[in-house]
Design an enzyme around this catalytic site. Structure first.
Site, PDB file in Angstrom:
ATOM      1  N   GLU A  61      -7.696  -3.995  -1.952  1.00 35.69           N
ATOM      2  CA  GLU A  61      -6.740  -4.602  -1.012  1.00 35.69           C
ATOM      3  C   GLU A  61      -7.411  -4.789   0.342  1.00 35.69           C
ATOM      4  OE1 GLU A  61      -2.797  -2.827  -1.048  1.00 35.69           O
ATOM      5  OE2 GLU A  61      -2.524  -3.354   1.054  1.00 35.69           O
TER       6      GLU A  61
ATOM      7  N   ASP B  21       0.857  -7.738  -2.213  1.00 34.16           N
ATOM      8  CA  ASP B  21       1.766  -6.883  -1.468  1.00 34.16           C
ATOM      9  C   ASP B  21       2.609  -7.803  -0.601  1.00 34.16           C
ATOM     10  OD1 ASP B  21       1.005  -4.552  -2.595  1.00 34.16           O
ATOM     11  OD2 ASP B  21       0.226  -3.612  -0.777  1.00 34.16           O
TER      12      ASP B  21
ATOM     13  N   GLU C 279      -2.285  -8.856   0.701  1.00 34.79           N
ATOM     14  CA  GLU C 279      -1.040  -8.543   1.431  1.00 34.79           C
ATOM     15  C   GLU C 279      -0.845  -9.550   2.555  1.00 34.79           C
ATOM     16  OE1 GLU C 279      -0.198  -4.452   2.180  1.00 34.79           O
ATOM     17  OE2 GLU C 279       0.701  -4.888   4.131  1.00 34.79           O
TER      18      GLU C 279
ATOM     19  N   ASP D 235       4.770  -4.728   8.528  1.00 30.69           N
ATOM     20  CA  ASP D 235       5.290  -4.536   7.161  1.00 30.69           C
ATOM     21  C   ASP D 235       6.780  -4.867   7.036  1.00 30.69           C
ATOM     22  OD1 ASP D 235       2.850  -3.795   6.098  1.00 30.69           O
ATOM     23  OD2 ASP D 235       3.247  -1.636   6.135  1.00 30.69           O
TER      24      ASP D 235
ATOM     25  N   ASP E 187       0.509  -4.325  12.037  1.00 30.41           N
ATOM     26  CA  ASP E 187       0.954  -4.325  10.648  1.00 30.41           C
ATOM     27  C   ASP E 187       2.401  -3.859  10.573  1.00 30.41           C
ATOM     28  OD1 ASP E 187       0.671  -4.616   7.939  1.00 30.41           O
ATOM     29  OD2 ASP E 187      -0.358  -2.714   7.625  1.00 30.41           O
TER      30      ASP E 187
ATOM     31  N   HIS F 231       1.186   6.044  -3.841  1.00 31.82           N
ATOM     32  CA  HIS F 231      -0.027   6.818  -3.547  1.00 31.82           C
ATOM     33  C   HIS F 231       0.209   8.221  -4.094  1.00 31.82           C
ATOM     34  CE1 HIS F 231       0.287   3.967  -0.130  1.00 31.82           C
ATOM     35  NE2 HIS F 231      -1.020   3.987  -0.070  1.00 31.82           N
TER      36      HIS F 231
ATOM     37  N   ASP G 202       5.470  -4.034  -0.253  1.00 32.57           N
ATOM     38  CA  ASP G 202       4.851  -3.105   0.699  1.00 32.57           C
ATOM     39  C   ASP G 202       5.494  -3.403   2.058  1.00 32.57           C
ATOM     40  OD1 ASP G 202       3.330  -1.405   2.144  1.00 32.57           O
ATOM     41  OD2 ASP G 202       1.384  -2.172   1.482  1.00 32.57           O
TER      42      ASP G 202
ATOM     43  N   ASP H 206       2.321  10.302  -1.853  1.00 32.51           N
ATOM     44  CA  ASP H 206       3.733   9.935  -1.679  1.00 32.51           C
ATOM     45  C   ASP H 206       4.618  10.769  -2.589  1.00 32.51           C
ATOM     46  OD1 ASP H 206       2.784   7.750  -0.203  1.00 32.51           O
ATOM     47  OD2 ASP H 206       2.950   6.371  -1.910  1.00 32.51           O
TER      48      ASP H 206
HETATM   49  C1  XUL Z   1      -1.690  -0.332   4.381  1.00 27.91           C
HETATM   50  C2  XUL Z   1      -1.329  -0.758   3.023  1.00 27.91           C
HETATM   51  C3  XUL Z   1      -1.317   0.298   1.980  1.00 27.91           C
HETATM   52  C4  XUL Z   1      -1.821  -0.168   0.651  1.00 27.91           C
HETATM   53  C5  XUL Z   1      -1.969   0.937  -0.363  1.00 27.91           C
HETATM   54  O1  XUL Z   1      -1.656  -1.341   5.305  1.00 27.91           O
HETATM   55  O2  XUL Z   1      -1.034  -1.905   2.782  1.00 27.91           O
HETATM   56  O3  XUL Z   1      -0.038   0.798   1.869  1.00 27.91           O
HETATM   57  O4  XUL Z   1      -1.002  -1.138   0.114  1.00 27.91           O
HETATM   58  O5  XUL Z   1      -2.731   1.987   0.081  1.00 27.91           O
HETATM   59 CO    CO Z   2      -0.455  -2.907   1.061  1.00 29.26          CO
END
Ligand code: XUL
Ligand code: CO
Length: 439
Positions: free
Chosen positions: A230, A294, A266, A307, A305, A99, A338, A102
């Site tokens: 996304e 992702d 994702e 991740d 989430d 991003h 991600d 970032d």
């Molecule tokens: C948030 C997410 C983000 C996107 C990019 O859940 O997945 O990091 O991948 O903005």
């Molecule tokens: Co993402």
């Protein structure tokens, strides 16, 4: 200076290796179904999780120990670039994703913010030229800053809409500058909390207007990367507009955006929407909009989430099955991690272990999925299960030769009881397990 304990580039050592700093399944040059693993998977490191996040959660401060934290401001931003390229080199990963926020700190004005960004983008470009690493995608963070409290393209405040447009315009300039292969729109705060104060029609129309402006600007500057949306159903908004693949597809169709967009799907977003990852991939694949993934996994006992790095071989196998069947595989997309190390895995080396775990899980998933395809396991199951549509009345239906009257005549003439066949689900699951352990 090394940010990752002077770890040397990770090598493939095979499933029997006990070296934690080796790949057990990911063998980049190994050919699977006519293509190298590296080209099938196109791995990417996510800047935000591995270089910008600090391991904090809503209940506690960051725990990550990272040598770049000795710096701040632009010095910190530069150190993170060094760290990113060191990690890409260690892992043999070709791509990264970021991003705008970032990679460089915001200034007190948009001009200052853009100047900071330009400086870091120039540094990244030098690094890319020196190493051959590539940008899978970049995106604009339009959710962290308080100005986006009511959304960005779906805000009620036209000034915020304009600011968001300026931000994406800049991000597209950088995408072009760095040769990004894709550009992602994740609608962080593009959703709503309650209909009591929300004009849903205007917000969705505005989102479409915003995306059409992005398409027009990309054309104007000659940016040819693939646009990706996304989907995610919730978090941070209670109801996100791009809920899932099917919802996003109908939005793109309604607003004539389908020719310009594919999806970045994702895994953890799929499970938040109440779907499996492979469901989302299938919906996208069948509609020609499977663009990139992702790669991560959620925790079904938690339901947010999380991740996590993907380690579930069943899930990576089913995901790779869909990707292998997609026209041109993952195409110009990739497998972007991600994913973040757990708060308890706070040492730099954990970031290396985590990526190795994820890369091996996807490499193994690729091998198993390829074998399932080669052996026509699911083809045979489907052929047998849908056999009734191959001949007789079923063939007439599929060929468009039947109507309600001909079908009624058929049903009336067939007086015997209708016979169904078992779906053999347990047998199928046992077969998949056999492939997971032996393929
Ligand atoms: C948030 C997410 C983000 C996107 C990019 O859940 O997945 O990091 O991948 O903005
Ligand atoms: Co993402």
């Amino acid at each position: 200076m090394s940010y990752f304990d002077n770890v040397q580039p990770i090598q493939y050592e095979g499933p029997a290796s006990v070296n934690p700093l080796s790949f057990k399944f990911y063998n980049p040059e190994q050919v699977v179904l006519g293509k190298t693993m590296k080209d099938h998977l196109r791995f990417a490191v996510a800047y935000w999780h591995s270089f910008s996040a600090n391991g904090s959660d809503p209940f506690g401060a960051g725990t990550n120990i990272r040598a770049w934290d000795q710096y701040d401001g632009m010095e910190l931003a530069k150190a993170r670039v060094e760290a990113c390229f060191e990690l890409l080199n260690i892992l043999g990963v070709e791509y990264f994703a970021f991003h705008d926020r970032d990679i460089a700190p915001e200034g007190s004005t948009l001009q200052e913010t853009n100047a900071n960004l330009d400086e870091i983008v120039a540094l990244i470009k030098d690094k890319m030229n020196a190493t051959g690493k590539k940008l899978l995608w970049n995106t604009a963070n339009m959710f962290t800053n308080p100005r986006f409290v009511h959304g960005a393209a779906t805000t009620n405040n036209a000034e915020v809409f304009a600011y968001a447009a300026a931000q994406v315009k800049k991000a597209l300039d950088h995408a072009k500058e760095l040769g990004a292969e894709n550009y992602v729109f994740w609608g962080g705060r593009e959703g709503y909390e309650t209909l009591l104060n929300t004009d849903m029609g205007l917000e969705l129309d505005n989102l479409a207007r915003f995306l059409h402006m992005a398409v027009a600007y990309a054309k104007e500057i000659g940016f040819t990367g693939q646009f990706l949306i996304e989907p995610k159903p919730k978090e941070p908004s209670k109801h996100q507009y791009d809920f899932d693949a099917a919802t996003t597809l109908s939005f793109l169709q309604k607003y004539d955006l389908l020719p310009y967009f594919k999806l970045n799907l994702e895994a953890n977003h799929a499970t938040l929407a109440g779907h499996t990852f492979e469901h989302e991939l299938r919906v996208a694949r069948l509609n020609g909009i499977l663009g990139s993934i992702d790669a991560n996994q959620g925790d079904l006992l938690l339901g947010w989430d999380t991740d996590e790095f993907p380690t579930d071989l069943y899930a990576t196998t089913m995901a790779m099955y869909e990707i292998l069947l997609n026209e041109n595989g993952i195409g110009s997309g990739g497998v972007n991690f991600d994913a973040k190390v757990r708060r308890t895995s706070f040492e730099p080396i954990d970031v290396v272990y985590a990526h190795i775990a994820g890369m091996d899980a996807f490499a193994r998933g690729l091998q198993v999925a390829a074998k399932l395809i080669e052996d026509k396991v699911f083809d045979n199951i489907l052929d047998a299960r849908y056999g009734s549509f191959k001949s007789g009345i079923g063939a007439d239906i599929v060929a468009g030769k039947a109507d309600f009257k001909s079908l009624e005549a058929y049903a009336l003439a067939n007086n015997g009881p209708i016979k169904n066949q078992s779906g053999r689900l347990e047998l199928i699951k046992a077969t998949v397990n056999q492939y997971l352990t032996n393929a």
